[in-house]
Design an enzyme around this catalytic site. Structure first.
Site, PDB file in Angstrom:
ATOM      1  CD  GLN A 128      -2.979  -1.442   0.288  1.00 55.93           C
ATOM      2  OE1 GLN A 128      -3.722  -0.659   0.130  1.00 55.93           O
ATOM      3  NE2 GLN A 128      -2.837  -2.481  -0.467  1.00 55.93           N
ATOM      4  N   GLY A 184     -11.980   3.389   3.062  1.00 54.40           N
ATOM      5  CA  GLY A 184     -11.225   2.392   2.588  1.00 54.40           C
ATOM      6  C   GLY A 184     -10.121   2.938   1.818  1.00 54.40           C
ATOM      7  CG  HIS A 185      -7.141   0.408  -0.097  1.00 57.67           C
ATOM      8  ND1 HIS A 185      -6.406  -0.533  -0.366  1.00 57.67           N
ATOM      9  CD2 HIS A 185      -8.444   0.031  -0.694  1.00 57.67           C
ATOM     10  CE1 HIS A 185      -6.845  -1.567  -0.862  1.00 57.67           C
ATOM     11  NE2 HIS A 185      -8.044  -1.366  -1.105  1.00 57.67           N
ATOM     12  CG  ASN A 186      -7.026   3.658  -4.182  1.00 55.41           C
ATOM     13  OD1 ASN A 186      -6.311   2.604  -3.470  1.00 55.41           O
ATOM     14  ND2 ASN A 186      -6.149   4.407  -5.008  1.00 55.41           N
ATOM     15  CB  SER A 193     -11.949   1.513  -5.409  1.00 58.06           C
ATOM     16  OG  SER A 193     -10.584   1.274  -5.350  1.00 58.06           O
TER      17      SER A 193
END
Lengths: 353, 353, 353
Positions: free
Chosen positions: C216, C257-259, C277
């Protein structure tokens, strides 16, 4: 403000080396020498980047692809725009992860934050009888209690707290502000910021004076290669142990109650809540926000859809969803039946029936 | 790594003493002198252990029981294997908890982590005008702000933060990494690791510049004997106070919004979310992951099933479940009706109808 | 224990000044000189207090109103008890918030906790090459990593951790125990206690050795004027960035969460979970405990009811609810259809049909 760089690749490789490392075949051999200097997601690539593509999502991104090399499945390869090195593999994402780990080894094992070299920061607070192996790093503001043991290569980040007599294995990372009590932590474990390992479980009995506390004297055992998300809480056992099995990965803000036993290589998404004494097998996947009632059993290989509320045991290998949860097929059947009835009724009301 | 011991019993007692302490009757008087050196759950007992059994679960464990003494109800007593001291009581779990507290007094009131004696650690940061009563413990890395008051017997664990002018009562424990702002905390309160007491509530109005902050100037009042779980958040009042009543127990990762008022002896399980200005009576039980909409009222003695989503007031003494929540009976009726219809339809489709 | 005061108004104003500041009209001109010394909610006012009233709730509180001045809509003004200054405005709550910010400016921008003057506490741990602008405050026990930049007027509260190379903008507040990694934080941002910005996202691929970590390496970008609740977690991007847009307000215990990319001026209530995402537009409102599946899109101005579980994209401006979520109208139709069928069946069973 200028743009800081949090990670740079530690090495450069070319397309031929990518192919060799991950077992892909180079679709256009003239691209063997294309140099890879970074990685990106397929919708954000640029010069020097390696990206990956798979499935319908990947196919949709093909026309606008900008990158110097792409890992993709054989079916997508012919449509890759000219000028991009094509690396064909049956599992692009897995190959991509492997290359990413090769270029950014520090991103798979969080290292020291503040010191170029390992050791105990003069601003850390370490009890005189704690045992810190050579090669461990204790950062500024971290606290290590009496009798605690910290393995070689471990990193205790700033303001993390390791409680009395706790053990932290080798090459394990304890993130900023995390705290560990009554726990034995294995090797190569990653515990993210603010996680709370080993606080008391929720144990009370009704007595004359209202709710009376049941002493929580058990431990938490975290086996090797586990990853635990930010602000996740894992309670110590009431009497026995709470156990997280080898290689299991747990996301952020997850609650794991006392005496829960989780097997190997499970994936537990964010905000899941697992009540006391639940037993979970190996390779189980829990979607986000799943709730599991106390003393239930989830068999190996079972999968629970996001948001499920479990009130019964789940046999091995089954997929369940809904609240109260039931086998996936039955749940979806109910959702669609109710939707259909409501639509029909609405049509009738509107004089179309 | 060797096996550390996190708790040892502080005293040894025999079966006759157990009977006397908790008012049980000794089923086999020849066992009066059996010595108890530990406690365990009924499925993990061994030599020297006291365990307890009750209900169907308990009956199922009887045949394989391994322990030196067992607390159980009268109906199970005849089936206890020979050689085990039998202690008969109508409430085995409650009696067991009492004995556990007798053997492990430290486990009911978390004590100093790092110091054998009370006092302010030289590695703590205490404001010059904070008032710390004699007999309080401020551990390494803890921070106590200006004007704060810490009562005798209180323990402020490593890296915990007590904000300016906050008051922490006597024999209260504030766990590692927890932070207290704008709050008055009573006596014998246990606040676990990472709990956040008194951060701003979520108060905004739509204005020309988008969402504009409504100042949050109220307080949090935590009455005596409350327990608050790890990483739980309790917001300060917007204008008035957020209040948690005497003896109420709150599990991990619970959210309590501004101006919420909770009565006495409530039990609130993990991941519950209580919106602003909710009023909850006494002896209320909220299952895991319950959500309660703002300004609602839950009457004394009410119980909400795990996962309920409350959109209306609940009268005193009622049991509700589902989302949107409704009386338990109606909810279960709906679940079963829909399940039945879906199954019937499926049978018909498969040509069995 | 005596009663500490956490906030006092920094100035006194009279009713005429209130009217002028917020554009209200004074209903009873003889009250122009009534002095306002505090603010309160309408059910808890007293001498010297300004309160506000609106809607049905407000009308209900009118008869018992105790305060020296009230902001209310024109319809309620005639019923205000005699002796109270009446300030008529179409948006009482918004006007009240404006006056509150005027009286309690410190409550809208958390200031230093421990120091009357700005500066670096001798008990803080600041890397030698960190850049701390003049006028910033680094409190006791806080940790600022190598290469980090802290803007003028920023306050880093006790035991907060700013990771290597992170940037914290001007007049931004980072609360006690919060930690920042791999992140660029804008100006006038408020990050409450225990929030975790920039920990690794949940990214794994199945490999021979079980679940293998996907590095990450992305960042978190927090734009200006954002507020982030206590113990909330916002993961760094996997490859690109996780972005929170200008003026967006996020409550406690939220998982992002990521992105994920979130637009401007969104309001995200407590315990919401947003998977990787996801893309969210501007002015979106998410009720408490909403869950959003990965890669979904929520259009600008959309609103999701508390507890919704989103499995499909939501078009701009729509209101959705339920789990799986659907347009509000359809969801409520299903709820009411099922309720009606269950009640009818119950009536029949009881012989009333």
């Amino acid at each position: 403000m200028s743009d800081p760089v949090f990670f740079s690749p530690v090495r450069r490789i070319d397309a031929a080396q990518v192919a060799e490392l991950c077992g892909a075949s180079l679709g256009n051999p003239e691209s063997a020498g294309v140099e890879i200097t970074g990685i990106a997601s397929a919708d954000q690539g640029g010069p020097g980047d390696l990206v990956f593509l798979e499935g319908r999502r990947g196919a949709g991104l093909l026309p606008k692809l900008r990158a110097d090399a792409v890992l993709c499945t054989a079916d997508l390869a012919p449509s890759v725009p000219a000028g991009i090195a094509v690396l064909v593999t049956p599992r692009p994402q897995q190959a991509f992860a492997l290359i990413a780990r090769h270029l950014f080894p520090d991103a798979t094992k969080p290292g020291p934050w503040f010191s170029a070299v390992a050791g105990i920061s003069p601003s850390a607070h370490v009890a005189s009888d704690a045992q810190v192996e050579s090669g461990a790093t204790i950062e500024a503001g971290a606290v290590v209690g009496p009798g605690a043991m910290i393995g070689a290569g471990a990193v205790i980040a700033p303001t993390a707290v390791i409680g009395p007599s706790c053990q932290v294995g080798r090459n394990t990372f304890v993130g900023p502000g995390a705290s560990i009590q009554a726990a034995l932590i294995g090797d190569r474990v990653i515990i993210h910021a603010g996680a709370r390992i080993g606080a008391d479980g929720f144990g009370f009995v009704s007595g004359r004076a209202g709710l009376e506390k049941v002493p929580q004297i058990g431990r938490v055992i975290i086996q090797d290669n586990v990853e635990i998300g930010a602000n996740t809480t894992i309670d110590r056992g009431a009497l026995g142990d709470t156990i997280i099995g080898d290689g299991t990965k747990i996301d952020n803000l997850v609650q794991i109650g006392h005496n829960v036993r989780i097997g190997r290589s499970c994936a537990i998404a964010a905000q899941v809540g697992i009540s006391g004494s639940v037993v979970i097998g190996d390779y189980v996947m829990l979607g986000g926000r799943v709730g599991i009632g106390d003393h239930l059993t989830v068999g190996s290989g079972a999968q629970l859809a996001a948001g499920s509320g479990l009130m019964h045991d789940v046999p091995a290998g089954e997929r369940w969803g809904g609240a109260p949860a039931q086998p996936m097929k039955s749940w979806l059947r109910e959702v669609s039946l109710l939707r259909g009835m409501a639509q029909e009724r609405s049509r009738r009301k509107n004089g179309n029936g």
